[in-house]
Scaffold this active site. Structure first.
Site, PDB file in Angstrom:
ATOM      1  N   LYS A 174      51.619  33.330  24.531  1.00  0.00           N
ATOM      2  CA  LYS A 174      52.243  34.488  25.187  1.00  0.00           C
ATOM      3  C   LYS A 174      51.777  34.503  26.639  1.00  0.00           C
ATOM      4  O   LYS A 174      50.644  34.871  26.932  1.00  0.00           O
ATOM      5  CB  LYS A 174      51.792  35.775  24.469  1.00  0.00           C
ATOM      6  N   GLY A 227      41.766  37.597  29.923  1.00  0.00           N
ATOM      7  CA  GLY A 227      42.300  38.760  30.619  1.00  0.00           C
ATOM      8  C   GLY A 227      41.231  39.824  30.781  1.00  0.00           C
ATOM      9  O   GLY A 227      40.051  39.503  30.943  1.00  0.00           O
ATOM     10  N   SER A 228      41.651  41.095  30.700  1.00  0.00           N
ATOM     11  CA  SER A 228      40.740  42.207  30.962  1.00  0.00           C
ATOM     12  C   SER A 228      39.851  42.519  29.761  1.00  0.00           C
ATOM     13  O   SER A 228      40.211  42.232  28.614  1.00  0.00           O
ATOM     14  CB  SER A 228      41.550  43.452  31.330  1.00  0.00           C
ATOM     15  N   GLU A 230      39.227  45.455  28.625  1.00  0.00           N
ATOM     16  CA  GLU A 230      39.912  46.495  27.861  1.00  0.00           C
ATOM     17  C   GLU A 230      40.862  45.894  26.809  1.00  0.00           C
ATOM     18  O   GLU A 230      40.818  46.252  25.621  1.00  0.00           O
ATOM     19  CB  GLU A 230      40.680  47.327  28.896  1.00  0.00           C
ATOM     20  N   GLY A 232      40.861  42.745  25.855  1.00  0.00           N
ATOM     21  CA  GLY A 232      40.059  41.877  24.991  1.00  0.00           C
ATOM     22  C   GLY A 232      39.547  42.629  23.773  1.00  0.00           C
ATOM     23  O   GLY A 232      39.575  42.140  22.636  1.00  0.00           O
ATOM     24  N   GLU A 249      37.752  35.352  26.994  1.00  0.00           N
ATOM     25  CA  GLU A 249      37.289  35.086  28.360  1.00  0.00           C
ATOM     26  C   GLU A 249      37.774  36.247  29.214  1.00  0.00           C
ATOM     27  O   GLU A 249      38.965  36.391  29.445  1.00  0.00           O
ATOM     28  CB  GLU A 249      37.841  33.742  28.834  1.00  0.00           C
ATOM     29  N   CYS A 283      38.993  34.722  37.490  1.00  0.00           N
ATOM     30  CA  CYS A 283      37.951  35.246  36.597  1.00  0.00           C
ATOM     31  C   CYS A 283      36.574  34.821  37.075  1.00  0.00           C
ATOM     32  O   CYS A 283      35.617  35.576  36.988  1.00  0.00           O
ATOM     33  CB  CYS A 283      38.193  34.760  35.174  1.00  0.00           C
ATOM     34  N   GLU A 378      34.815  44.205  38.358  1.00  0.00           N
ATOM     35  CA  GLU A 378      35.698  43.179  38.898  1.00  0.00           C
ATOM     36  C   GLU A 378      36.742  43.852  39.792  1.00  0.00           C
ATOM     37  O   GLU A 378      37.482  44.714  39.339  1.00  0.00           O
ATOM     38  CB  GLU A 378      36.385  42.488  37.707  1.00  0.00           C
TER      39      GLU A 378
HETATM   40  P1  NAI Z   1      45.539  42.259  30.971  1.00  0.00           P
HETATM   41  O1  NAI Z   1      44.302  42.010  30.222  1.00  0.00           O
HETATM   42  O2  NAI Z   1      46.308  43.502  30.678  1.00  0.00           O
HETATM   43  O3  NAI Z   1      46.567  41.036  30.783  1.00  0.00           O
HETATM   44  C1  NAI Z   1      46.220  39.741  30.333  1.00  0.00           C
HETATM   45  C2  NAI Z   1      47.185  39.282  29.244  1.00  0.00           C
HETATM   46  O4  NAI Z   1      47.084  40.167  28.136  1.00  0.00           O
HETATM   47  C3  NAI Z   1      48.662  39.297  29.641  1.00  0.00           C
HETATM   48  O5  NAI Z   1      49.339  38.230  29.018  1.00  0.00           O
HETATM   49  C4  NAI Z   1      49.153  40.606  29.056  1.00  0.00           C
HETATM   50  O6  NAI Z   1      50.531  40.622  28.792  1.00  0.00           O
HETATM   51  C5  NAI Z   1      48.366  40.676  27.770  1.00  0.00           C
HETATM   52  N1  NAI Z   1      48.207  42.023  27.215  1.00  0.00           N
HETATM   53  C6  NAI Z   1      48.149  43.205  27.873  1.00  0.00           C
HETATM   54  N2  NAI Z   1      48.002  44.218  27.011  1.00  0.00           N
HETATM   55  C7  NAI Z   1      47.961  43.674  25.754  1.00  0.00           C
HETATM   56  C8  NAI Z   1      47.821  44.206  24.446  1.00  0.00           C
HETATM   57  N3  NAI Z   1      47.700  45.522  24.247  1.00  0.00           N
HETATM   58  N4  NAI Z   1      47.795  43.357  23.398  1.00  0.00           N
HETATM   59  C9  NAI Z   1      47.902  42.030  23.599  1.00  0.00           C
HETATM   60  N5  NAI Z   1      48.048  41.470  24.812  1.00  0.00           N
HETATM   61  C10 NAI Z   1      48.085  42.282  25.890  1.00  0.00           C
HETATM   62  O7  NAI Z   1      45.156  42.204  32.519  1.00  0.00           O
HETATM   63  P2  NAI Z   1      45.953  42.858  33.751  1.00  0.00           P
HETATM   64  O8  NAI Z   1      46.391  44.222  33.402  1.00  0.00           O
HETATM   65  O9  NAI Z   1      46.969  41.897  34.185  1.00  0.00           O
HETATM   66  O10 NAI Z   1      44.806  42.933  34.869  1.00  0.00           O
HETATM   67  C11 NAI Z   1      43.858  43.989  34.869  1.00  0.00           C
HETATM   68  C12 NAI Z   1      42.495  43.469  35.242  1.00  0.00           C
HETATM   69  O11 NAI Z   1      42.043  42.557  34.256  1.00  0.00           O
HETATM   70  C13 NAI Z   1      42.426  42.685  36.539  1.00  0.00           C
HETATM   71  O12 NAI Z   1      42.288  43.508  37.656  1.00  0.00           O
HETATM   72  C14 NAI Z   1      41.204  41.842  36.317  1.00  0.00           C
HETATM   73  O13 NAI Z   1      40.049  42.595  36.610  1.00  0.00           O
HETATM   74  C15 NAI Z   1      41.242  41.556  34.830  1.00  0.00           C
HETATM   75  N6  NAI Z   1      41.837  40.233  34.572  1.00  0.00           N
HETATM   76  C16 NAI Z   1      41.004  39.176  34.327  1.00  0.00           C
HETATM   77  C17 NAI Z   1      41.530  37.917  34.168  1.00  0.00           C
HETATM   78  C18 NAI Z   1      40.662  36.748  33.913  1.00  0.00           C
HETATM   79  O14 NAI Z   1      41.007  35.638  34.349  1.00  0.00           O
HETATM   80  N7  NAI Z   1      39.585  36.894  33.168  1.00  0.00           N
HETATM   81  C19 NAI Z   1      42.966  37.654  34.277  1.00  0.00           C
HETATM   82  C20 NAI Z   1      43.761  38.837  34.461  1.00  0.00           C
HETATM   83  C21 NAI Z   1      43.192  40.058  34.622  1.00  0.00           C
HETATM   84 MG    MG Z   2      46.841  45.248  31.657  1.00  0.00          MG
END
Ligand code: NAI
Ligand code: MG
Length: 477
Positions: A174, A227-228, A230, A232, A249, A283, A378
């Protein structure tokens, strides 16, 4: 806008969304709609998981070298399409073109690396009392769910596919709603290279819809999430209900630790790049700078001067720093910068940026207190928080003073000090007099604390994508 809508890739074919809904994905350079993409939901995820389940036994049964040959061919095809892939990555993420080109190369490397490992990953024999032969098999898990972010779609997408496939798993991936386009191209390329139908499936869509449906699907055998923190937490809870193992991660607040003996000539450009690469949306960004008081003023001056000389603009113009990915991320970073003003932190941000758009100049926040959110959270922008220290003891305490622990770098000419501090820092990767070492494909990568757990990249990833079976054989009197 690109021509045509972008459907899911399920069971070896392009599939329109079951519920008929599409969503826009944007060009961060100007906020315009770049393409309409399938908006996945429960039914699309169920179809993809079913296709991956059906494809699993035959794929797992193939000899590793055969799977490897297909992965090699994916790498070759990625290189053959490098320019087009890089341009699409830049248009969908905003990143500078040369960064996107580097990402394409790393994506190809992931396929090569795991292709080479595909026929070398086995179990061992274990000494036990006679008359027994004891050995282990490393078997694939089954269907691996992969939820990836928007910051490095090609790189993270490539490892999310290459590692599990190499050792016989099938995948449902996804991509992030912000940047799904190159990941869908990877699905096409994989099919053209001979990945059988169902072995790799890509379901696009929003996180709370397609992402959540995938995380809670009882048909998956493993879940990798980047991803985030939250989200995670949420996907881990969903997987827990099905007793599905997870690899998380979740980013970090990684420090560069600079001691007085450091070679600043070498260090400054690398420290700068560690936080401006991908506009800081990494990240592993080096988003904290811990500096010994003796060199603090000099380091801050040189870093600010370096930042001033960088260019900021749309990714296709190939500047040093592109726009942030979205209005939401821009608002988030602005919020942190306002917090810095409120805290009376010295803000250095002199690089000119385009008048409109989601552009943030490379920024030094000088004198950030360890209790501040600017030190602990972050920011995900080209913003580095500087905190001085008095001695090695304090340096280690500050380095470990966040909930995260993904990466750290130590800058010193004192070899003993370098190794000593590397031992004491809680982070999954520590660099001495460097920040990064090539694309990082070969090196295990993952976090301590809220950065998550498990290791992607390197051979270590394959431990997560296989499970051990012990076989004991009685060989007679
Ligand atoms: P996010 O954690 O919401 O998104 C990452 C992935 O998770 C995307 O594919 C998204 O569609 C999916 N996702 C979102 N909500 C979900 C749910 N309830 N169930 C399953 N999958 C879900 O991150 P977002 O909102 O894009 O960014 C927010 C913050 O997260 C950023 O400011 C950064 O601090 C952090 N982040 C860290 C990353 C890393 O490389 N470790 C990458 C992206 C964001
Ligand atoms: Mg998000």
């Amino acid at each position: 806008m690109l021509e045509g809508r972008r459907p899911h890739f399920i069971g070896g074919a392009w599939r329109e969304p079951a519920e008929g809904a599409w969503f826009p994905t944007y060009d961060p350079a100007d906020g315009s709609v770049l393409a309409e993409v399938a908006r996945g939901g429960e039914a699309d995820v169920a179809a993809a998981v079913a296709a991956a389940r059906a494809a699993f036994p035959a794929w797992a049964d193939r000899f590793g070298a055969e799977r490897g040959r297909i992965l090699w061919d994916i790498a070759r095809r990625i290189r053959a399409e490098a320019e087009a892939l890089a341009a699409l990555e830049t248009r969908n993420t905003g990143k500078p073109l040369r960064q996107a080109r580097a990402d394409v190369e790393v994506a190809a490397r992931y396929f090569e690396f795991y292709a080479g490992a595909a026929d070398k990953w086995g179990g061992r024999t274990i000494p036990v009392p006679s008359p027994f032969l004891d050995y282990t098999l490393r078997e694939p898990l089954g269907v691996c769910a992969e939820i990836i972010p928007w910051n490095y779609p090609l790189q993270i997408g490539a490892r999310a596919i290459a590692a599990p496939l190499a050792v016989g798993n099938t995948v449902v991936l996804k991509p992030a709603e912000e940047a799904p386009l190159t990941v869908l191209e990877l699905a096409r390329i994989a099919a053209e290279a001979g990945v059988p139908p169902g072995v790799l499936n890509v379901v696009a869509g929003y996180g709370p819809e397609a992402g959540a449906a995938l995380a809670r699907n009882p048909g998956i055998d493993h879940l990798t999430f980047t991803g985030s923190v939250e989200v995670g937490r949420e996907v881990m809870a969903a997987a827990a209900r099905n007793i599905v193992p997870v690899l998380l991660e979740l980013g970090g607040k990684s420090p560069n630790v600079v001691f007085p003996s450091a070679d600043l000539e070498r260090a400054i450009p690398i420290i700068a790049n560690a936080v401006v690469q991908n506009a800081g949306q990494t990240c592993s960004a080096g988003s904290r700078l811990l500096v010994h008081r003796a060199v603090h003023d000099e380091v801050v001056e040189r870093l600010a001067a370096h930042f001033r000389r960088l260019s900021v603009g749309p990714g296709l113009a190939d500047p040093d720093v592109g726009p942030l990915i979205s209005a939401a991320q821009y608002a988030r970073v602005r919020g942190f910068l306002e917090q810095a003003e409120r805290e009376g932190v010295r803000v250095r941000a002199d690089t000119p940026v385009p008048a409109a758009g989601w552009f943030v100049p490379p920024t030094v926040l000088d004198g950030v207190a360890p209790a501040s959110v600017l030190f602990r959270e972050e920011i995900f922008g080209p913003v580095v928080a500087v905190t001085p220290f008095a001695d090695e003891e304090e340096a280690v305490r500050l380095a470990n003073g966040t909930p995260y622990g993904l990466v750290a770098a130590v800058w010193t000419r004192d070899l003993g000090q370098g190794h000593r501090v590397a031992r004491r820092i809680r982070a999954g990767q520590v660099f001495l007099n460097a920040y990064g070492a090539g694309g990082g494909v070969e090196m295990p990568f993952g976090g301590f604390g809220q950065s998550g757990f498990g290791r992607q990249k390197g051979l270590e990833a394959l431990e997560h994508y296989t499970q051990v079976k012990n076989v004991a054989v009685w060989w007679g009197d």
